[in-house]
Design a protein around this motif. Structure first.
Motif, PDB file in Angstrom:
ATOM      1  N   TYR A  10     -37.585  20.581   7.021  1.00 55.09           N
ATOM      2  CA  TYR A  10     -37.817  21.683   7.961  1.00 55.09           C
ATOM      3  C   TYR A  10     -37.674  21.282   9.427  1.00 55.09           C
ATOM      4  N   LEU A  11     -36.859  20.286   9.678  1.00 55.43           N
ATOM      5  CA  LEU A  11     -36.523  20.008  11.075  1.00 55.43           C
ATOM      6  C   LEU A  11     -35.821  21.252  11.632  1.00 55.43           C
ATOM      7  N   GLU A  62     -44.518  30.172   9.977  1.00 52.61           N
ATOM      8  CA  GLU A  62     -44.512  30.173  11.452  1.00 52.61           C
ATOM      9  C   GLU A  62     -43.273  29.474  11.996  1.00 52.61           C
ATOM     10  N   LYS A  63     -42.860  28.405  11.332  1.00 56.49           N
ATOM     11  CA  LYS A  63     -41.647  27.699  11.781  1.00 56.49           C
ATOM     12  C   LYS A  63     -40.419  28.627  11.711  1.00 56.49           C
ATOM     13  N   ALA A  64     -40.313  29.355  10.603  1.00 59.54           N
ATOM     14  CA  ALA A  64     -39.160  30.252  10.444  1.00 59.54           C
ATOM     15  C   ALA A  64     -39.174  31.339  11.510  1.00 59.54           C
ATOM     16  N   ARG A  65     -40.345  31.906  11.754  1.00 60.93           N
ATOM     17  CA  ARG A  65     -40.456  32.964  12.768  1.00 60.93           C
ATOM     18  C   ARG A  65     -40.179  32.409  14.155  1.00 60.93           C
ATOM     19  N   ALA A 106     -33.540  21.824  13.820  1.00 56.18           N
ATOM     20  CA  ALA A 106     -32.073  21.819  13.932  1.00 56.18           C
ATOM     21  C   ALA A 106     -31.417  22.038  12.567  1.00 56.18           C
ATOM     22  N   VAL A 107     -32.014  21.428  11.552  1.00 61.37           N
ATOM     23  CA  VAL A 107     -31.458  21.562  10.196  1.00 61.37           C
ATOM     24  C   VAL A 107     -31.580  23.020   9.726  1.00 61.37           C
ATOM     25  N   CYS A 108     -32.778  23.592   9.906  1.00 61.61           N
ATOM     26  CA  CYS A 108     -32.979  24.987   9.488  1.00 61.61           C
ATOM     27  C   CYS A 108     -32.040  25.914  10.258  1.00 61.61           C
ATOM     28  N   ALA A 109     -31.891  25.645  11.558  1.00 61.60           N
ATOM     29  CA  ALA A 109     -31.047  26.508  12.395  1.00 61.60           C
ATOM     30  C   ALA A 109     -29.597  26.498  11.908  1.00 61.60           C
ATOM     31  N   ILE A 110     -29.125  25.336  11.470  1.00 62.10           N
ATOM     32  CA  ILE A 110     -27.746  25.260  10.955  1.00 62.10           C
ATOM     33  C   ILE A 110     -27.610  26.136   9.703  1.00 62.10           C
ATOM     34  N   PHE A 111     -28.565  26.012   8.792  1.00 65.94           N
ATOM     35  CA  PHE A 111     -28.477  26.826   7.565  1.00 65.94           C
ATOM     36  C   PHE A 111     -28.562  28.320   7.884  1.00 65.94           C
ATOM     37  N   HIS A 112     -29.418  28.678   8.844  1.00 65.49           N
ATOM     38  CA  HIS A 112     -29.500  30.106   9.205  1.00 65.49           C
ATOM     39  C   HIS A 112     -28.195  30.574   9.841  1.00 65.49           C
ATOM     40  N   ALA A 119     -34.738  32.306   4.964  1.00 61.18           N
ATOM     41  CA  ALA A 119     -35.705  31.214   4.806  1.00 61.18           C
ATOM     42  C   ALA A 119     -36.534  31.383   3.543  1.00 61.18           C
ATOM     43  N   GLU A 120     -36.758  30.275   2.858  1.00 65.61           N
ATOM     44  CA  GLU A 120     -37.709  30.269   1.736  1.00 65.61           C
ATOM     45  C   GLU A 120     -38.828  29.327   2.136  1.00 65.61           C
ATOM     46  N   VAL A 121     -40.031  29.896   2.365  1.00 62.85           N
ATOM     47  CA  VAL A 121     -41.136  29.081   2.868  1.00 62.85           C
ATOM     48  C   VAL A 121     -42.285  29.087   1.861  1.00 62.85           C
TER      49      VAL A 121
END
Lengths: 80, 469
Positions: free
Chosen positions: B93-94, B117-120, B96-102, B108-110
């Motif tokens: 859940y870094l 909160e990270k996804a939001r 930058a990594v999540c942002a690339i996938f988005h 997001a699957e949390v």
């Protein structure tokens, strides 16, 4: 004493080494072949380390540590 | 050998290896293998990365992340256009990594309020979040219901909790039901959701269908992790699809999706699996066919439900590398060579189950000897690998471990050592720091020292003088 013991070892140019006293065989890497040759010739640990440092351009500190460790390896393998 | 003659010969530590049966090749010589060499990660020299950002260092490659995602998504989309891809936050859940996938189109699957909160915080709208997990705190559920996130029910108690919250907010909660089942794989994952075979899942579904506070939208399952059995996905898809139809038949409601979770393996080497990953791990096409063929066959006479997937490991593992360096060496009493590395099990949580590939940043020859790799922790358990064949290595030599992109940078421990920096090699070749190396302020940021225990250096000195006198 170490020299006498090492002189009993039969080695070839590929680093293959046979100990007739125990029947065990060993493989030496290139640096170990150089070191073993010098020790067989009767060089002291310190002289061998100095030669190693000069030949490979490494620090005397590293050469001494590695020579000491190599002799330790010979002992652990029952050679020296 | 002459002391006066300068040489440029490459230095290798002297070593001698006792020859035994397993070390002989068929021609009688010692086995001559070599350790793979990696001089670059994402076209950036390993030496440059270590010099600029230190060692140890986690390195991720943006091109690999995007390529992995696109290739996986294309396979499923081609077979089943109504597929929605979720990115499993817990895998990595870094930001930058999540942002690339988005950016690639994944929702997001949390599995916790923290991950929610990270996804939001990354700007993802609530309705693009799937909220899984066995424990969802009340305030997180309140927020998720308000923001129209899709909540996957884990237990009957959670149904009551969600109904109460939704009623108090005068809102309708969007939910799916997590189902566990026997897919012929051991161990069976039965702790999440409600069971298919015993009828608990159907009973819970009926309860959800009756609820005025709940909009029951679909079914979810996640049958395991690093699943090497394609057949298990066929069984899971058959069971969940049959339950889907049964729920619709018995309750009259219309469901719209089936979430098959993730669990697809990476090309990592699972300990205990004899074959190499290239042989043991089925292709993603095989998993995709197993799932989509089953769904298409089951729903042949009606509209296909949306298929949701929640892959993690399969998408990120191979994009992650760990650079580590030899900090000291010694001989063990059994004459094995041991090395102390600057990275240990504190950073390699997954090394308990997986054995990464060890590469060197330069060729050290083919004279290999048994070696043990210890980490930097003053703990006997800190053994990175105890059965490696390595050439004799000098202090400072770098090793590159991969794949390590999944779970390590989320499950690593803050223990004894500072966690290292994490960098991302961008498409352009530029290297961005995506997580700074820890420092004292970051680690102690949440600590509070009671005032009466806050001794200064001066007071320690005064104490020393008092004791001396």
């Amino acid at each position: 004493m170490l020299q006498n013991r090492l002189q009993q070892l039969a080695t070839n140019d590929d680093g293959f080494c046979f100990d007739p006293r125990t029947g065990e065989t060993y493989q030496l890497n290139e640096t170990a072949q150089v070191l073993l040759m010098e020790l067989k010739r009767g060089r002291s640990e310190s002289e061998a380390a100095t030669l190693l440092a000069a030949d490979f351009g490494i620090s005397i500190h590293e050469a001494e540590a590695d020579t000491q460790e190599f002799i330790q390896l010979l002992k652990m393998n029952g050679i020296a | 050998m002459s002391p006066s003659k300068k040489s440029v010969k490459k230095y290798t530590k002297p070593s001698i290896l006792k020859l035994g049966g397993p070390l002989y090749a068929k021609h009688g010589a010692a086995s001559k293998n070599s350790v793979p060499v990696r001089t670059e990660i994402g076209r950036v020299p390993v030496a440059q990365l270590a010099a600029e950002f230190g060692s140890p260092l986690f390195v991720f490659v943006e091109d690999t992340i995007r390529a992995n995602f696109r290739s996986y998504a294309n396979v499923f989309k081609r077979l089943y256009p109504k597929t929605v891809f979720g990115w499993s936050y817990k895998t990595n859940y870094l930001k930058a990594v999540c942002a690339i996938f988005h950016e690639e189109g994944a929702i997001a699957e949390v599995v916790s309020d923290f991950e929610y909160e990270k996804a939001r915080a990354l700007g993802l709208p609530g309705d693009q979040i799937i909220f899984n997990g066995p424990y969802k705190p009340k305030n997180a559920l309140q927020r998720a219901i308000k923001e129209k996130a899709l909540i996957h029910i884990d237990s009957i108690d959670e149904i009551f909790e969600i109904e109460n919250i939704a009623n108090s907010l005068d809102l309708e909660a969007r939910v799916g039901l997590r189902v566990n089942m026997n897919t012929g794989v051991y161990p069976q994952w039965s702790r999440f959701g409600l069971n298919f075979e015993t009828g608990q899942a159907l009973a819970a579904a009926k309860q959800l269908a009756r609820s005025k506070a709940i909009k029951f939208e679909g079914l979810h399952c996640h049958i395991g992790t690093f699943m090497l059995s394609v057949e298990a996905y066929t069984i899971a898809a058959e069971k969940i699809a049959s339950l889907f139809l049964e729920i619709e038949r018995e309750t009259g409601i219309t469901l719209n999706y089936i979430d098959m979770g993730g669990g697809f393996p990476s090309k990592n080497h699972l300990k205990g699996v004899y074959q190499a990953p290239e042989v043991a791990v089925p292709s993603i096409s095989e998993y995709a066919s197993a799932i989509t063929d089953t769904l298409k066959a089951t729903f042949s006479d009606r509209e296909l439900p949306t298929l949701i997937l929640e892959a993690g490991r399969h998408l990120i593992d191979e994009a992650g590398f760990l650079i580590t360096s030899v900090v000291s060496r010694k001989l063990l009493p059994d004459a094995r060579r041991a090395y102390v590395l600057d990275a240990g099990v504190n950073l390699l949580y997954t090394s308990t189950w997986y054995r990464p590939t060890f590469e060197l940043d330069g060729d050290e020859g083919s004279f290999l000897e048994p070696a043990v790799l210890f980490g930097p922790l003053c703990m006997n358990i800190d053994v990175v690998d105890s059965h490696l064949m390595l050439p004799p290595l000098r202090v400072g030599k770098r090793l590159i471990l991969s794949p390590v992109g999944a779970y390590n940078v989320t499950q690593w421990m803050q223990f004894i050592q500072y966690s290292p920096a994490v960098v991302l090699v961008r498409k352009t070749g530029v290297v961005d720091v995506i997580r700074e190396r820890e420092n004292l302020a970051a680690v102690e940021g949440l600590e509070r020292l009671p005032a009466d225990l806050n001794q200064t250096e001066k007071s320690f000195q005064a104490q020393k003088i008092r004791k001396a006198s």
